[in-house]
Design an enzyme around this catalytic site. Structure first.
Site, PDB file in Angstrom:
ATOM      1  NE  ARG B  23      -3.237  -0.400   2.761  1.00  0.00           N
ATOM      2  CZ  ARG B  23      -3.087  -0.806   4.024  1.00  0.00           C
ATOM      3  NH1 ARG B  23      -2.751   0.057   4.967  1.00  0.00           N
ATOM      4  NH2 ARG B  23      -3.287  -2.062   4.361  1.00  0.00           N
ATOM      5  CD  GLU B  34       1.182 -20.198   4.758  1.00  0.00           C
ATOM      6  OE1 GLU B  34       1.732 -19.308   5.420  1.00  0.00           O
ATOM      7  OE2 GLU B  34       0.905 -21.340   5.216  1.00  0.00           O
ATOM      8  CB  SER B  40      -4.808 -13.442   6.263  1.00  0.00           C
ATOM      9  OG  SER B  40      -5.298 -12.371   7.022  1.00  0.00           O
ATOM     10  CB  CYS B  44      -8.168 -16.188  17.859  1.00  0.00           C
ATOM     11  SG  CYS B  44      -6.499 -15.570  17.742  1.00  0.00           S
ATOM     12  NE  ARG B  72      -5.719  -6.029   1.113  1.00  0.00           N
ATOM     13  CZ  ARG B  72      -5.891  -6.006   2.419  1.00  0.00           C
ATOM     14  NH1 ARG B  72      -4.905  -6.337   3.216  1.00  0.00           N
ATOM     15  NH2 ARG B  72      -7.043  -5.646   2.936  1.00  0.00           N
ATOM     16  CB  VAL B  82      11.260 -20.676   2.849  1.00  0.00           C
ATOM     17  CG1 VAL B  82      12.718 -20.232   2.974  1.00  0.00           C
ATOM     18  CG2 VAL B  82      10.487 -19.714   1.953  1.00  0.00           C
ATOM     19  CB  ALA B 301      -4.087 -12.291  16.811  1.00  0.00           C
ATOM     20  CE1 TYR B 428     -22.021   4.911  39.268  1.00  0.00           C
ATOM     21  CE2 TYR B 428     -22.370   7.276  39.453  1.00  0.00           C
ATOM     22  CZ  TYR B 428     -22.766   5.986  39.745  1.00  0.00           C
ATOM     23  OH  TYR B 428     -23.889   5.763  40.480  1.00  0.00           O
TER      24      TYR B 428
END
Lengths: 450, 450
Positions: B23, B34, B40, B44, B72, B82, B301, B428
């Site tokens: 970006r 990957e 991505s 969780c 993107r 790798v 995360a 409060y």
């Protein structure tokens, strides 16, 4: 001989000071003059009492007068009105049952509170027109709701008490018209937040009249039956007026105690007034805003308690405890919404404090995108354009707002900038937050704009 | 010619870095290797997927590989492993479909994540024994629950994933035995908090076995059917092992990248490793704890996202952005409880960081005393005895914990002491808080003990 700590007014600030002073120095003579019959009551609970979420008004009282007198050994004098203070002679005059008595002190705390503003409207003296500020108002309104078959109520003023009362009256099955003279409700929370609240009120069938000044109240047989505005006349068989409160400073002023720029009693960082041995705290006194560094008047319960307690500590220990500063944190429930604010949000006020405002308003999720049941939180954030310093935050949403606002308050107390705030290690768990907490996201977006 | 930013591992840290870098500098060549087929993804969310609060595993994926590639413009290479890094030559070797290729870089990010610890127990290789760390584990467990008529499950390990899975399996109608080798669950949250959680688990009919080390898993026909401990043998037709995770550092280590004292990759304040142009972030890397000032390993995360993003920014803009520090904030839902912690709570660790611990554990109300529906929040707070500096906070309760913990996190980031914390202007409102917020009350009580 032991010293005397004399306190004028027995609500949050006064009773906190009395309790703390007596606990730290049991030898100290602690005398409280309270003109009413209640002390230490939770006026913030009145809307919920009217709504009938709370059945008995006694439940709002944290401690009874007997408990203060017997368990805490405080010389509490109810229905005793202080009529004058003489700081030079270190005495006050108090009246009870028509008898005036002079009482001397070594240390004095003025905690005379505030009163509801009564706008100069024709018809304010009609029956079934109320302001809402003390327990007696609440009792009368509830008694009326319990006994009479009312149908249309009007609220004059869209501040937080007005909105809480809208929820309460709606909960009692009444139709509610809400009149606000300004373009938006909840002025101190900012326009972006107000819009979300206004939409929600309409969804709850509260009839909103924004930008609508009430001109007069009309009635027949001495009893209110309509609210007249520039835009029309609206039937109402109960009218609640919540157009703000004013500090009770008459007694202080007559005694030569200086007022500050806000019209409340000026105090220093330890709660001392312009007169020696005279402190002031609670809804009659100013506080220092940690963001602007200037005197501010935000009459709320925690501040009264905190300042009272610190003053009690100073008096008992012959020290000077700082009372702390405020950042103007406020929180209100409006039907299903949690609405919160802290810091400076008003552009004019921000400029007046020497900052150049930059702000964003974003929507974020209250939970991870995949976790069911989430809702939207709107976060509005302001910062100083040059330094990047955080100045204020407002938030509104159905969940996750109430606790979250305090993180912004702590950031404001510490004068942090957006570079720092963006990088804080906030909690993430799918049922409670997106990975980037809404406050972090707002900080990131705002920082990108500077 | 444009530079190449090469990223090893396409989860939170890697994809945040890739997205931010691209970006900020669209000319930059951003290549992500990957080894799996997902990027991505919200690991969780796995317990809630198993519980069936989330139906489709695709819902856990924030962005698909196609979105990263097409929208993107990131050169994302899935199923590419790798196998070596040569920092001197600035190249990596990646394998795909059995073919190895060399790829050069100008900037490298190692974001290889972590893996579930597999304890050296006999029987770990039996069918229906799972660790829970990636989407494939989750899919297999859910498929099993959907297709088979299981009745008794065993969870080995009382960390937060174990407790979330206890809720999930209980929600699926299964009996749950939870085995924890230590005297309490949720070690990093402290004993006082753990006790509240343990009581709640028992109320939910989870059978807790504390102080109980699992010795081996037994099975028949290659399939698990029992958990054997020093205290007895327990039937189980599904066993989930959640005994922690370890950083994936093999690749880095072989390349000569230095590890830190925690065993994860050592990084500086901008996420750089010991090798030039090699960054590390996410669950394979250390972070700096803002309270202790020391390297810390808290693989969560938000940290992965934050650090990845800052590194992406550094690479794209040829600057050095600080990645920020952590305070170890964590939050978990356990059935009806919100459980949170931040900062240092462990006495040994506190002493190791040069502080002398003082602590309190108090109970406070989640709402004003008179407002219906409130519950109890237990707040445990530690501070340095000499300086009064806040060191850590843990909280547990049915409401009001999740948002509140962040206020303590901000205080920790700013190194505040209890004198300051006590005096903060917290929100409060009767439905959401007592006048004195539970954190303020804890600070006040702890300060009184110093």
């Amino acid at each position: 001989m032991s010293e005397t700590f004399l306190i004028v007014g027995g609500d949050a600030a006064g009773m906190s000071a009395a309790s703390k002073a007596k606990r730290d120095d049991p030898e100290l003579e602690v005398v409280v003059f309270e003109q009413g019959r209640w002390v230490s009551y939770g006026a913030c609970g009145l809307p919920y009492y009217v709504k009938d979420d709370i059945r008995d008004i006694e439940d709002l009282v944290a401690l009874t007068p007997e408990e203060f007198i017997e368990e805490r050994d405080i010389d509490l004098r109810l229905e005793s009105r202080v009529t004058s203070i003489d700081p030079e002679a270190e005495t006050v005059v108090a009246e009870r049952d028509g008898t005036a008595r002079k009482q001397s002190y070594d240390h004095l705390l003025i905690s005379t509170g505030a009163r509801a503003v009564t706008p100069p409207l024709t018809g304010m003296d009609l029956e079934r027109v109320f302001t809402l500020h003390d327990l007696e108002d609440g009792k009368q309104i509830k008694r009326l709701l319990d006994r009479e078959d009312l149908s249309r109520t009007a609220l004059v003023g869209g501040g937080y008490i007005g909105l809480e009362m809208a929820e309460a009256l709606h909960g009692r099955g009444l139709d509610v018209d809400l009149f606000e003279a300004m373009p938006h409700v909840l002025g101190p929370f900012g326009e972006e937040t107000a819009r979300v609240v206004e939409k929600h009120l309409q969804e709850q069938d509260v009839t909103l009249h924004l930008d609508t000044a009430v001109e007069r109240l009309e009635g027949s047989g001495g009893r209110v039956d309509a609210v007249v505005t520039g835009n029309g006349t609206y039937e109402a068989d109960l009218v609640l007026v919540g157009t703000g409160i004013r500090p009770n400073v008459g007694l202080a002023e007559e005694a030569g105690v200086e007022l500050g720029p806000t019209g409340a009693i000026a105090t220093d960082r330890c709660g001392r007034t312009s007169e020696p041995d005279v402190f002031a705290a609670g809804d009659c006194a100013e506080a220092t805003n940690a963001v602007s560094g200037e005197p501010d008047y935000v009459p709320l319960a925690l501040t009264a308690n905190r300042y009272g307690r610190a003053i009690g500590q100073s008096v008992a220990n012959d020290t000077l405890e700082p009372v702390g500063r405020i950042v103007g944190t406020a929180l209100v429930k409006v039907f299903e919404l949690e609405v919160a604010r802290t810091g400076l949000l008003d552009e004019e006020r921000i400029r007046g404090a020497g900052f150049e405002p930059a702000s964003v308003s974003i929507e974020a999720k209250s939970r991870a995108h995949y976790y069911p049941g989430g809702s939207t939180i709107r976060v509005t954030m302001t910062a100083d354009r040059d330094s990047g310093r955080l100045l204020g935050v407002a938030m509104v949403g159905e969940e996750g707002v109430a606790g979250r606002v305090n993180s912004a308050a702590v950031a404001l107390h510490n004068g942090v900038d957006l570079d720092a705030l963006e990088q804080y290690d906030f909690a993430y768990s799918p049922p409670f937050s997106p990975v980037w907490d809404p406050i972090l996201t707002a900080a990131k977006v705002l920082n990108g704009k500077l």
